[in-house]
Every structure is written in structure tokens, then in C-alpha cells.
Write a protein that holds these residues in place. Structure first.
Motif, short mmCIF file in Angstrom:
data_model
loop_
_atom_site.label_atom_id
_atom_site.label_comp_id
_atom_site.label_asym_id
_atom_site.label_seq_id
_atom_site.Cartn_x
_atom_site.Cartn_y
_atom_site.Cartn_z
N SER A 22 48.43 -1.83 38.60
CA SER A 22 48.65 -3.06 39.37
C SER A 22 49.53 -4.03 38.61
O SER A 22 50.46 -4.63 39.19
CB SER A 22 47.29 -3.70 39.69
OG SER A 22 47.47 -4.91 40.36
N SER A 23 49.29 -4.21 37.33
CA SER A 23 50.11 -5.11 36.51
C SER A 23 51.55 -4.64 36.43
O SER A 23 52.49 -5.43 36.55
CB SER A 23 49.53 -5.23 35.10
OG SER A 23 48.28 -5.86 35.12
N GLU A 25 53.13 -2.65 38.56
CA GLU A 25 53.75 -2.78 39.88
C GLU A 25 54.10 -4.24 40.18
O GLU A 25 55.15 -4.52 40.77
CB GLU A 25 52.83 -2.22 40.96
CG GLU A 25 52.74 -0.71 40.94
CD GLU A 25 51.73 -0.15 41.92
OE1 GLU A 25 50.83 -0.92 42.38
OE2 GLU A 25 51.81 1.06 42.21
N ARG A 26 53.23 -5.17 39.80
CA ARG A 26 53.50 -6.59 40.01
C ARG A 26 54.76 -7.03 39.27
O ARG A 26 55.64 -7.69 39.83
CB ARG A 26 52.30 -7.43 39.59
CG ARG A 26 52.47 -8.91 39.87
CD ARG A 26 51.26 -9.74 39.44
NE ARG A 26 51.05 -9.67 38.00
CZ ARG A 26 50.05 -9.04 37.41
NH1 ARG A 26 49.14 -8.41 38.12
NH2 ARG A 26 49.95 -9.03 36.10
N VAL A 27 54.86 -6.65 38.01
CA VAL A 27 56.05 -7.00 37.23
C VAL A 27 57.28 -6.37 37.84
O VAL A 27 58.32 -7.02 38.00
CB VAL A 27 55.87 -6.57 35.75
CG1 VAL A 27 57.18 -6.64 34.99
CG2 VAL A 27 54.81 -7.42 35.07
N ASN A 28 57.18 -5.12 38.21
CA ASN A 28 58.33 -4.40 38.77
C ASN A 28 58.82 -5.04 40.07
O ASN A 28 60.02 -5.05 40.34
CB ASN A 28 57.97 -2.93 38.99
CG ASN A 28 59.18 -2.05 39.16
OD1 ASN A 28 60.23 -2.30 38.58
ND2 ASN A 28 59.03 -1.02 39.95
N SER A 29 57.91 -5.57 40.85
CA SER A 29 58.31 -6.13 42.14
C SER A 29 58.67 -7.62 42.09
O SER A 29 59.41 -8.09 42.94
CB SER A 29 57.22 -5.91 43.19
OG SER A 29 56.08 -6.69 42.87
N LYS A 30 58.16 -8.35 41.10
CA LYS A 30 58.35 -9.80 41.11
C LYS A 30 59.31 -10.34 40.05
O LYS A 30 59.82 -11.44 40.20
CB LYS A 30 57.00 -10.50 40.95
CG LYS A 30 56.08 -10.26 42.12
CD LYS A 30 54.85 -11.10 42.02
CE LYS A 30 53.94 -10.75 43.17
NZ LYS A 30 53.69 -11.82 44.06
N VAL A 31 59.54 -9.59 39.00
CA VAL A 31 60.34 -10.10 37.89
C VAL A 31 61.82 -9.85 38.14
O VAL A 31 62.22 -8.76 38.56
CB VAL A 31 59.89 -9.47 36.56
CG1 VAL A 31 60.85 -9.79 35.43
CG2 VAL A 31 58.49 -9.92 36.21
N ASN A 32 62.62 -10.85 37.88
CA ASN A 32 64.07 -10.71 37.90
C ASN A 32 64.48 -10.30 36.48
O ASN A 32 64.59 -11.14 35.59
CB ASN A 32 64.73 -12.02 38.31
CG ASN A 32 66.24 -11.93 38.33
OD1 ASN A 32 66.82 -10.96 37.85
ND2 ASN A 32 66.88 -12.94 38.88
#
Length: 68
Positions: A22-23, A25-32
Motif C-alpha cells: 500500500s505504501s 503504491e501510494r508513493v508510485n501514484s502520488k509522488v511527482n
């Protein structure tokens, strides 16, 4: 004294892996990633490489065990 449970370590690991996924995936989808510093990118690459190596190692041991 509680009885020895040979599955306890594996069960504990299984319960935490979902949180790691989950962590990640969150970074992969939200971080520029274009805005992240080279130092942080380098550290993340190093940690992910270490994680991938560890995952491969345990998968190999489990596959060997399943063949036996």
C-alpha cells in the motif's frame, strides 16, 4: 508459557506485507518524481533493490521447500 508456533514469524510477515504494498503504491501514484531530490531517489532505489533481493531469496527458499 505459550506453545511454540512454527508459523508465527511467517504469519507476522504476511500481515505486514500488505502495508508495504500500500505504501509503495501510494508513493508510485502520488509522488511527482521529477520534484524529488536525487539523494532521496538514490536512497529509494537502494532500499527497493534490497527489498527485491530479499523477496527473491525467500521465494527461492519457499520454492525449494515446495519441491521437496
Amino acid at each position: 508459557m505459550p506453545a511454540y508456533n512454527p508459523d508465527s514469524e511467517v504469519n507476522s510477515l504476511c500481515m505486514t506485507i500488505g502495508s508495504w504494498i500500500s505504501s509503495i503504491e501510494r508513493v508510485n501514484s502520488k509522488v511527482n518524481f521529477d520534484r524529488v531530490t536525487p539523494k532521496a531517489i538514490s536512497q529509494l532505489i537502494q532500499e527497493l533493490t534490497s527489498l527485491a533481493g530479499t523477496v527473491c531469496s525467500i521465494q527461492e527458499r519457499l520454492e525449494e521447500r515446495n519441491k521437496a
